[in-house]
Write a protein that holds these residues in place. Structure first.
Motif, PDB file in Angstrom:
ATOM      1  N   GLY A  13       0.820  -1.209   0.000  1.00 37.54           N
ATOM      2  CA  GLY A  13       0.000   0.000   0.000  1.00 37.54           C
ATOM      3  C   GLY A  13       0.852   1.256   0.000  1.00 37.54           C
ATOM      4  O   GLY A  13       2.016   1.245   0.385  1.00 37.54           O
ATOM      5  N   SER A  14       0.250   2.363  -0.412  1.00 38.16           N
ATOM      6  CA  SER A  14       0.986   3.620  -0.478  1.00 38.16           C
ATOM      7  C   SER A  14       0.648   4.486   0.739  1.00 38.16           C
ATOM      8  O   SER A  14       0.206   3.981   1.761  1.00 38.16           O
ATOM      9  CB  SER A  14       0.620   4.339  -1.781  1.00 38.16           C
ATOM     10  OG  SER A  14      -0.760   4.615  -1.784  1.00 38.16           O
ATOM     11  N   TYR A  15       0.798   5.771   0.598  1.00 37.60           N
ATOM     12  CA  TYR A  15       0.530   6.702   1.685  1.00 37.60           C
ATOM     13  C   TYR A  15      -0.929   6.661   2.144  1.00 37.60           C
ATOM     14  O   TYR A  15      -1.246   7.029   3.261  1.00 37.60           O
ATOM     15  CB  TYR A  15       0.897   8.131   1.258  1.00 37.60           C
ATOM     16  CG  TYR A  15       0.068   8.624   0.096  1.00 37.60           C
ATOM     17  CD1 TYR A  15      -1.124   9.297   0.304  1.00 37.60           C
ATOM     18  CD2 TYR A  15       0.474   8.399  -1.217  1.00 37.60           C
ATOM     19  CE1 TYR A  15      -1.892   9.723  -0.759  1.00 37.60           C
ATOM     20  CE2 TYR A  15      -0.274   8.825  -2.280  1.00 37.60           C
ATOM     21  CZ  TYR A  15      -1.459   9.490  -2.043  1.00 37.60           C
ATOM     22  OH  TYR A  15      -2.232   9.905  -3.089  1.00 37.60           O
ATOM     23  N   ASN A  16      -1.836   6.209   1.290  1.00 38.55           N
ATOM     24  CA  ASN A  16      -3.256   6.182   1.657  1.00 38.55           C
ATOM     25  C   ASN A  16      -3.685   4.800   2.157  1.00 38.55           C
ATOM     26  O   ASN A  16      -4.791   4.363   1.898  1.00 38.55           O
ATOM     27  CB  ASN A  16      -4.141   6.653   0.499  1.00 38.55           C
ATOM     28  CG  ASN A  16      -3.975   5.787  -0.742  1.00 38.55           C
ATOM     29  OD1 ASN A  16      -3.154   4.885  -0.774  1.00 38.55           O
ATOM     30  ND2 ASN A  16      -4.775   6.065  -1.751  1.00 38.55           N
ATOM     31  N   ASN A  17      -2.793   4.119   2.868  1.00 36.36           N
ATOM     32  CA  ASN A  17      -3.129   2.835   3.473  1.00 36.36           C
ATOM     33  C   ASN A  17      -4.190   3.045   4.546  1.00 36.36           C
ATOM     34  O   ASN A  17      -4.347   4.148   5.078  1.00 36.36           O
ATOM     35  CB  ASN A  17      -1.876   2.201   4.090  1.00 36.36           C
ATOM     36  CG  ASN A  17      -1.704   0.755   3.693  1.00 36.36           C
ATOM     37  OD1 ASN A  17      -2.662   0.095   3.324  1.00 36.36           O
ATOM     38  ND2 ASN A  17      -0.480   0.270   3.766  1.00 36.36           N
ATOM     39  N   HIS A  18      -4.906   1.990   4.905  1.00 35.86           N
ATOM     40  CA  HIS A  18      -6.005   2.103   5.863  1.00 35.86           C
ATOM     41  C   HIS A  18      -5.515   2.165   7.313  1.00 35.86           C
ATOM     42  O   HIS A  18      -4.390   1.799   7.627  1.00 35.86           O
ATOM     43  CB  HIS A  18      -6.967   0.921   5.681  1.00 35.86           C
ATOM     44  CG  HIS A  18      -6.335  -0.402   5.984  1.00 35.86           C
ATOM     45  ND1 HIS A  18      -5.667  -1.125   5.028  1.00 35.86           N
ATOM     46  CD2 HIS A  18      -6.257  -1.113   7.127  1.00 35.86           C
ATOM     47  CE1 HIS A  18      -5.208  -2.234   5.572  1.00 35.86           C
ATOM     48  NE2 HIS A  18      -5.550  -2.255   6.845  1.00 35.86           N
ATOM     49  N   GLU A  19      -6.414   2.609   8.190  1.00 34.93           N
ATOM     50  CA  GLU A  19      -6.159   2.653   9.628  1.00 34.93           C
ATOM     51  C   GLU A  19      -6.366   1.244  10.191  1.00 34.93           C
ATOM     52  O   GLU A  19      -7.307   0.547   9.817  1.00 34.93           O
ATOM     53  CB  GLU A  19      -7.157   3.626  10.256  1.00 34.93           C
ATOM     54  CG  GLU A  19      -6.794   4.101  11.627  1.00 34.93           C
ATOM     55  CD  GLU A  19      -7.825   5.085  12.140  1.00 34.93           C
ATOM     56  OE1 GLU A  19      -8.209   4.950  13.310  1.00 34.93           O
ATOM     57  OE2 GLU A  19      -8.251   5.963  11.370  1.00 34.93           O
ATOM     58  N   MET A  20      -5.513   0.812  11.100  1.00 31.06           N
ATOM     59  CA  MET A  20      -5.541  -0.578  11.567  1.00 31.06           C
ATOM     60  C   MET A  20      -6.777  -0.940  12.395  1.00 31.06           C
ATOM     61  O   MET A  20      -7.413  -1.950  12.141  1.00 31.06           O
ATOM     62  CB  MET A  20      -4.287  -0.880  12.397  1.00 31.06           C
ATOM     63  CG  MET A  20      -3.065  -1.120  11.561  1.00 31.06           C
ATOM     64  SD  MET A  20      -1.567  -1.343  12.509  1.00 31.06           S
ATOM     65  CE  MET A  20      -1.986  -2.671  13.595  1.00 31.06           C
ATOM     66  N   LYS A  21      -7.102  -0.154  13.407  1.00 31.88           N
ATOM     67  CA  LYS A  21      -8.133  -0.566  14.362  1.00 31.88           C
ATOM     68  C   LYS A  21      -9.350   0.351  14.371  1.00 31.88           C
ATOM     69  O   LYS A  21      -9.891   0.657  15.425  1.00 31.88           O
ATOM     70  CB  LYS A  21      -7.541  -0.621  15.775  1.00 31.88           C
ATOM     71  CG  LYS A  21      -6.784  -1.873  16.044  1.00 31.88           C
ATOM     72  CD  LYS A  21      -6.710  -2.121  17.528  1.00 31.88           C
ATOM     73  CE  LYS A  21      -6.229  -3.527  17.752  1.00 31.88           C
ATOM     74  NZ  LYS A  21      -6.457  -4.003  19.073  1.00 31.88           N
ATOM     75  N   ARG A  22      -9.811   0.765  13.233  1.00 34.74           N
ATOM     76  CA  ARG A  22     -10.994   1.615  13.200  1.00 34.74           C
ATOM     77  C   ARG A  22     -12.264   0.766  13.347  1.00 34.74           C
ATOM     78  O   ARG A  22     -12.235  -0.446  13.117  1.00 34.74           O
ATOM     79  CB  ARG A  22     -11.033   2.430  11.911  1.00 34.74           C
ATOM     80  CG  ARG A  22     -11.288   1.614  10.666  1.00 34.74           C
ATOM     81  CD  ARG A  22     -11.366   2.488   9.425  1.00 34.74           C
ATOM     82  NE  ARG A  22     -11.710   1.687   8.273  1.00 34.74           N
ATOM     83  CZ  ARG A  22     -12.946   1.378   7.910  1.00 34.74           C
ATOM     84  NH1 ARG A  22     -13.968   1.804   8.632  1.00 34.74           N
ATOM     85  NH2 ARG A  22     -13.180   0.636   6.854  1.00 34.74           N
TER      86      ARG A  22
END
Length: 159
Positions: free
Chosen positions: A77-86
């Protein structure tokens, strides 16, 4: 759950289980829900990089959400990877959500994520259970039954 659904879960390339849930709770009823994912989350789930440790579900504004589900960032993934624990929204019918909401008003009942799998169309699904907490002696009984099964399997292998 019918045999077709059971077979689908066994054939799924991904099977992320909440092993502690069956030890801590009695499952009263199970439901299969879709998960609303963003960006690279589905890629991480397909690689098996998710965890259901310490997760639970709650209902807010007639919507059901899963809290504490950890999906590791996608390696490519790039800079717009997802948040881990949302918190992630689950997709159930209004009738099912209402049924769960009424059941959790009773003392001792909660909604627990049990399994994350990929269905035959490539979508991430989650099995959730309406669960009642076990008492301490119930947990000891569960451990004893598990130990007895293991012992019987070991004895049967020698014959």
């Amino acid at each position: 759950m019918n045999k077709e659904e059971e077979l689908l879960r066994k054939k799924s390339p991904v099977s992320i289980r909440n092993k502690k849930a069956s030890f801590e709770y009695y499952f009263v009823e199970t439901f299969t829900a879709g998960i609303v994912l963003t960006g690279t989350e589905i890629k991480s789930i397909r690689l098996g990089k998710a965890s259901l440790v310490d997760t639970y579900c709650y209902i807010h504004n007639r919507e059901i959400w899963v809290k504490g589900m950890n999906i590791s960032p996608y390696f490519y993934g790039s800079y717009n990877n997802h948040e881990m624990k949302r918190d992630r929204k689950l997709l159930l019918t209004k009738r099912e959500i209402h049924r769960l909401q009424e059941a959790t008003k009773q003392v001792g009942f909660t909604i627990v994520p049990v399994l994350v799998f990929i269905d035959n169309k490539g979508r991430a699904k989650m099995d959730i259970a309406l669960a009642r907490g076990k008492k301490e002696f119930d947990k000891r009984q569960t451990l004893k039954e598990k130990e007895d099964r293991r012992e019987m399997d070991r004895v049967m292998k020698h014959y």
